[in-house]
Design a protein around this motif. Structure first.
Motif, PDB file in Angstrom:
ATOM      1  N   ILE A   1       6.376-125.345   8.899  1.00 30.61           N
ATOM      2  CA  ILE A   1       5.989-124.212   8.056  1.00 30.61           C
ATOM      3  C   ILE A   1       6.119-124.586   6.580  1.00 30.61           C
ATOM      4  O   ILE A   1       5.235-124.292   5.758  1.00 30.61           O
ATOM      5  N   ALA A   2       7.216-125.267   6.236  1.00 31.72           N
ATOM      6  CA  ALA A   2       7.447-125.675   4.851  1.00 31.72           C
ATOM      7  C   ALA A   2       6.378-126.647   4.373  1.00 31.72           C
ATOM      8  O   ALA A   2       5.890-126.540   3.234  1.00 31.72           O
ATOM      9  N   ALA A   3       6.009-127.586   5.224  1.00 28.46           N
ATOM     10  CA  ALA A   3       4.983-128.554   4.850  1.00 28.46           C
ATOM     11  C   ALA A   3       3.641-127.877   4.604  1.00 28.46           C
ATOM     12  O   ALA A   3       2.909-128.229   3.660  1.00 28.46           O
ATOM     13  N   GLU A   4       3.320-126.891   5.430  1.00 32.64           N
ATOM     14  CA  GLU A   4       2.062-126.160   5.246  1.00 32.64           C
ATOM     15  C   GLU A   4       2.101-125.334   3.959  1.00 32.64           C
ATOM     16  O   GLU A   4       1.113-125.285   3.212  1.00 32.64           O
ATOM     17  N   LEU A   5       3.230-124.711   3.681  1.00 34.11           N
ATOM     18  CA  LEU A   5       3.360-123.948   2.438  1.00 34.11           C
ATOM     19  C   LEU A   5       3.220-124.856   1.222  1.00 34.11           C
ATOM     20  O   LEU A   5       2.613-124.459   0.215  1.00 34.11           O
ATOM     21  N   ALA A   6       3.774-126.045   1.296  1.00 38.85           N
ATOM     22  CA  ALA A   6       3.663-126.977   0.173  1.00 38.85           C
ATOM     23  C   ALA A   6       2.217-127.340  -0.104  1.00 38.85           C
ATOM     24  O   ALA A   6       1.831-127.552  -1.258  1.00 38.85           O
ATOM     25  N   ARG A   7       1.411-127.382   0.943  1.00 30.39           N
ATOM     26  CA  ARG A   7      -0.010-127.730   0.774  1.00 30.39           C
ATOM     27  C   ARG A   7      -0.840-126.564   0.235  1.00 30.39           C
ATOM     28  O   ARG A   7      -1.858-126.786  -0.424  1.00 30.39           O
ATOM     29  N   THR A   8      -0.410-125.346   0.504  1.00 32.65           N
ATOM     30  CA  THR A   8      -1.291-124.209   0.248  1.00 32.65           C
ATOM     31  C   THR A   8      -0.793-123.226  -0.805  1.00 32.65           C
ATOM     32  O   THR A   8      -1.576-122.415  -1.291  1.00 32.65           O
ATOM     33  N   THR A   9       0.473-123.259  -1.145  1.00 33.51           N
ATOM     34  CA  THR A   9       1.007-122.256  -2.061  1.00 33.51           C
ATOM     35  C   THR A   9       0.351-122.352  -3.432  1.00 33.51           C
ATOM     36  O   THR A   9      -0.006-123.442  -3.903  1.00 33.51           O
ATOM     37  N   VAL A  10       0.189-121.214  -4.070  1.00 32.57           N
ATOM     38  CA  VAL A  10      -0.397-121.167  -5.410  1.00 32.57           C
ATOM     39  C   VAL A  10       0.701-121.449  -6.435  1.00 32.57           C
ATOM     40  O   VAL A  10       1.752-120.796  -6.437  1.00 32.57           O
ATOM     41  N   LEU A  11       0.464-122.411  -7.299  1.00 31.31           N
ATOM     42  CA  LEU A  11       1.466-122.798  -8.289  1.00 31.31           C
ATOM     43  C   LEU A  11       1.378-121.912  -9.524  1.00 31.31           C
ATOM     44  O   LEU A  11       0.315-121.406  -9.885  1.00 31.31           O
ATOM     45  N   ALA A  12       2.527-121.727 -10.163  1.00 35.14           N
ATOM     46  CA  ALA A  12       2.571-120.939 -11.397  1.00 35.14           C
ATOM     47  C   ALA A  12       1.767-121.644 -12.485  1.00 35.14           C
ATOM     48  O   ALA A  12       1.808-122.879 -12.609  1.00 35.14           O
ATOM     49  N   GLY A  13       1.069-120.890 -13.260  1.00 32.22           N
ATOM     50  CA  GLY A  13       0.249-121.472 -14.307  1.00 32.22           C
ATOM     51  C   GLY A  13       1.074-121.960 -15.486  1.00 32.22           C
ATOM     52  O   GLY A  13       2.123-121.390 -15.812  1.00 32.22           O
ATOM     53  N   GLY A  14       0.613-123.033 -16.111  1.00 40.00           N
ATOM     54  CA  GLY A  14       1.204-123.516 -17.346  1.00 40.00           C
ATOM     55  C   GLY A  14       2.346-124.495 -17.218  1.00 40.00           C
ATOM     56  O   GLY A  14       2.665-125.202 -18.178  1.00 40.00           O
ATOM     57  N   VAL A  15       2.989-124.568 -16.059  1.00 40.26           N
ATOM     58  CA  VAL A  15       4.188-125.399 -15.928  1.00 40.26           C
ATOM     59  C   VAL A  15       3.858-126.882 -16.092  1.00 40.26           C
ATOM     60  O   VAL A  15       4.635-127.639 -16.689  1.00 40.26           O
ATOM     61  N   LEU A  16       2.717-127.298 -15.595  1.00 40.15           N
ATOM     62  CA  LEU A  16       2.349-128.711 -15.651  1.00 40.15           C
ATOM     63  C   LEU A  16       1.482-129.056 -16.866  1.00 40.15           C
ATOM     64  O   LEU A  16       1.166-130.230 -17.066  1.00 40.15           O
ATOM     65  N   ASP A  17       1.158-128.056 -17.661  1.00 41.74           N
ATOM     66  CA  ASP A  17       0.273-128.297 -18.803  1.00 41.74           C
ATOM     67  C   ASP A  17       0.922-129.249 -19.806  1.00 41.74           C
ATOM     68  O   ASP A  17       2.108-129.114 -20.156  1.00 41.74           O
ATOM     69  N   GLY A  18       0.144-130.219 -20.258  1.00 40.70           N
ATOM     70  CA  GLY A  18       0.607-131.117 -21.304  1.00 40.70           C
ATOM     71  C   GLY A  18       1.510-132.240 -20.853  1.00 40.70           C
ATOM     72  O   GLY A  18       1.950-133.052 -21.687  1.00 40.70           O
ATOM     73  N   LEU A  19       1.814-132.326 -19.564  1.00 44.47           N
ATOM     74  CA  LEU A  19       2.680-133.401 -19.091  1.00 44.47           C
ATOM     75  C   LEU A  19       1.908-134.714 -19.039  1.00 44.47           C
ATOM     76  O   LEU A  19       0.768-134.770 -18.574  1.00 44.47           O
ATOM     77  N   ALA A  20       2.540-135.764 -19.516  1.00 51.54           N
ATOM     78  CA  ALA A  20       1.960-137.110 -19.438  1.00 51.54           C
ATOM     79  C   ALA A  20       2.507-137.783 -18.187  1.00 51.54           C
ATOM     80  O   ALA A  20       3.720-138.003 -18.074  1.00 51.54           O
ATOM     81  N   TRP A  21       1.631-138.080 -17.251  1.00 56.30           N
ATOM     82  CA  TRP A  21       2.068-138.647 -15.974  1.00 56.30           C
ATOM     83  C   TRP A  21       2.271-140.158 -16.110  1.00 56.30           C
ATOM     84  O   TRP A  21       1.549-140.961 -15.555  1.00 56.30           O
ATOM     85  N   THR A  22       3.283-140.511 -16.859  1.00 58.42           N
ATOM     86  CA  THR A  22       3.625-141.926 -17.041  1.00 58.42           C
ATOM     87  C   THR A  22       5.145-142.073 -16.966  1.00 58.42           C
ATOM     88  O   THR A  22       5.888-141.159 -17.335  1.00 58.42           O
ATOM     89  N   VAL A  23       5.591-143.216 -16.524  1.00 56.34           N
ATOM     90  CA  VAL A  23       7.024-143.512 -16.471  1.00 56.34           C
ATOM     91  C   VAL A  23       7.216-145.008 -16.675  1.00 56.34           C
ATOM     92  O   VAL A  23       6.408-145.811 -16.200  1.00 56.34           O
ATOM     93  N   ASP A  24       8.246-145.367 -17.396  1.00 54.73           N
ATOM     94  CA  ASP A  24       8.581-146.769 -17.627  1.00 54.73           C
ATOM     95  C   ASP A  24       9.631-147.180 -16.614  1.00 54.73           C
ATOM     96  O   ASP A  24      10.798-146.773 -16.726  1.00 54.73           O
TER      97      ASP A  24
END
Length: 224
Positions: free
Chosen positions: A12-35
């Motif tokens: 059930i948790a795995a299915e929710l992770a695939r389908t749940t609607v994410l809150a808006g704005g939380v990921l905005d502006g993040l640079a997907w890089t790591v050293d």
């Protein structure tokens, strides 16, 4: 093996992770890089820990690249205590009691047996099954999920669905991303880990980056 009731919750948790609607704005502006060479500063007490690589003890700094190197050495030798020590050093960082607590955990008489069994489970059945094992019958006293999930991530060789670490900062990230989520700061159940794992891999897929990058970026954003 995961019992049937927990397995149902995991699915059930795995299915929710695939389908749940994410809150808006939380990921905005993040640079997907790591050293991967960026180091975590360690307390001087780690100089006396012989199972850490020599350059880590000298510089009192440990990086993601160091964890990967130690994991590869452990794969070759079949002995996993050095990786436990390395991930604990990363997790405790500048804390003055981390080296002492790590030595106590590593000295448990069945530590190597339980670590080897967890890696075998990880290789055959995947990270959720390995999480369940280390959080239940394979648990090492004093070594909780924020430590052993980083161990699983470093040890995992799979290209897809790889184990991902969880800690208090990442639990906060999940709570910010998912309306109604209330993950606590520690002691997550297997289904909670499955949800976190699925969510991080989902975000990684949508962003076109490795899941470890998502884990690192979210952890940094929500730390402190």
């Amino acid at each position: 093996m995961i019992d049937n009731e927990v397995l149902t919750d995991v699915r059930i948790a795995a299915e929710l992770a695939r389908t749940t609607v994410l809150a808006g704005g939380v990921l905005d502006g993040l640079a997907w890089t790591v050293d991967p060479s960026a180091g975590v500063e360690l307390h001087p007490s780690w100089r006396a820990e012989p199972r850490l690589p020599g350059h880590v003890r000298t510089t009192l700094s440990i990086s993601r690249s160091d964890l990967a190197s130690v994991a590869a050495d452990c794969r070759h030798s079949g002995a996993w205590i050095p990786l436990l020590v390395a991930v604990n050093a990363w997790s405790y960082g500048a804390s003055g009691y981390g080296a002492w607590r790590t030595a106590r955990t590593a000295a448990l008489p069945d530590a190597e047996i339980r670590l080897s069994a967890a890696v075998a489970t990880l290789d055959v059945h995947g990270p959720v099954e390995a999480y369940y094992q280390l959080n239940n019958e394979g648990h090492l006293h004093g070594w909780g999920p924020s430590y052993f999930t980083r161990f699983l991530h470093a040890a995992d060789q799979r290209e897809h669905g790889r184990a991902i670490a969880i800690d208090a900062s990442l639990a906060d990230a999940v709570n910010a991303l998912v309306p109604g989520s209330d993950l606590g700061p520690a002691d997550w159940g297997t289904a909670e880990y499955a949800f976190h794992l699925g969510l991080v891999h989902r975000i990684a897929g949508e962003a076109g980056v490795d899941a470890a990058v998502v884990e690192a970026v979210l952890g940094a954003k929500f730390s402190g």
